[in-house]
Design a protein around this motif. Structure first.
Motif, short mmCIF file in Angstrom:
data_model
loop_
_atom_site.label_atom_id
_atom_site.label_comp_id
_atom_site.label_asym_id
_atom_site.label_seq_id
_atom_site.Cartn_x
_atom_site.Cartn_y
_atom_site.Cartn_z
N SER A 1 -4.02 6.52 4.80
CA SER A 1 -4.61 5.78 5.91
C SER A 1 -4.63 4.32 5.52
O SER A 1 -5.34 3.92 4.59
CB SER A 1 -6.03 6.29 6.19
N PHE A 2 -3.80 3.52 6.19
CA PHE A 2 -3.65 2.10 5.85
C PHE A 2 -4.95 1.36 6.10
O PHE A 2 -5.43 1.25 7.22
CB PHE A 2 -2.52 1.50 6.68
N PRO B 1 -9.68 1.42 9.20
CA PRO B 1 -8.48 1.94 8.55
C PRO B 1 -7.72 2.88 9.49
O PRO B 1 -8.31 3.47 10.40
CB PRO B 1 -9.02 2.69 7.34
N GLY B 2 -6.43 3.00 9.27
CA GLY B 2 -5.63 3.97 10.01
C GLY B 2 -4.62 3.39 10.97
O GLY B 2 -4.06 4.12 11.79
N GLU C 1 0.83 -1.21 0.00
CA GLU C 1 0.00 0.00 0.00
C GLU C 1 0.86 1.26 0.00
O GLU C 1 0.53 2.25 -0.67
CB GLU C 1 -0.97 -0.01 1.18
N LEU C 2 1.96 1.25 0.74
CA LEU C 2 2.86 2.41 0.75
C LEU C 2 3.53 2.59 -0.61
O LEU C 2 3.72 3.72 -1.06
CB LEU C 2 3.91 2.27 1.84
N ALA D 1 3.41 14.01 8.89
CA ALA D 1 3.51 13.37 10.20
C ALA D 1 2.90 11.97 10.12
O ALA D 1 1.90 11.75 9.43
CB ALA D 1 2.80 14.19 11.26
N VAL D 2 3.51 11.02 10.83
CA VAL D 2 3.07 9.64 10.83
C VAL D 2 2.48 9.32 12.20
O VAL D 2 3.04 9.70 13.23
CB VAL D 2 4.23 8.68 10.50
N SER D 3 1.35 8.61 12.18
CA SER D 3 0.66 8.27 13.43
C SER D 3 -0.15 7.00 13.24
O SER D 3 -0.06 6.35 12.19
CB SER D 3 -0.25 9.42 13.87
#
Length: 136
Positions: A68-69, A77-78, A52-53, A90-92
């Motif tokens: 959003s994965f 998701p997310g 997905e990335l 930003a990654v979260s």
């Protein structure tokens, strides 16, 4: 910011479809910013995230929406989110909403993602699986 994993395995892999591989190639996964762990999960579908990335980062920064994965392994998701802000990306995770990485440039983010994808591809090959399903 780094996306790390260890102990990759396919011990639950029973079928040969792409969906089987995506869900069952798992590892202990962490999102780390400096010395702070933003999110960790013991049985995370790293092959699915890499796929997905790879698709997302290939669009390039101007066209890239927030990420959003959306996984076959999680109800919502997310599990991994990448949000564009005024100061950068930003990654979260929805599972640790109080934490997020410091903003970074697209170049830094893309390098981090590329390194993660390359590592997953290498380790999937070691598991005896052809990693073509990761490519966008």
């Amino acid at each position: 910011m780094r996306m790390l994993y260890r102990e990759i395995n396919a011990s639950d892999l029973r079928g040969a479809t792409v969906a089987d591989v995506l869900v069952n190639v798992e590892a202990f996964f962490e999102i780390v910013d400096g010395s702070e762990v933003i999110y960790s999960e013991s049985c995370f579908p790293v092959a699915e995230l890499a796929r997905e990335l790879a698709r997302w980062v290939s669009t390039g920064e101007p066209q890239a929406p927030d990420f959003s994965f959306s996984s076959l392994s999680f109800e919502d998701p997310g599990a991994v989110r990448i949000i564009r802000g005024q100061s950068g990306w930003a990654v979260s995770s929805i599972f640790t909403p109080e934490l997020q990485s410091d903003p970074i440039s697209w170049g830094e983010l893309a390098a981090c993602i590329d390194k993660f994808i390359a590592s997953v591809r290498r380790d999937v090959i070691k598991l005896g699986i052809v990693p073509d399903f990761i490519d966008p």
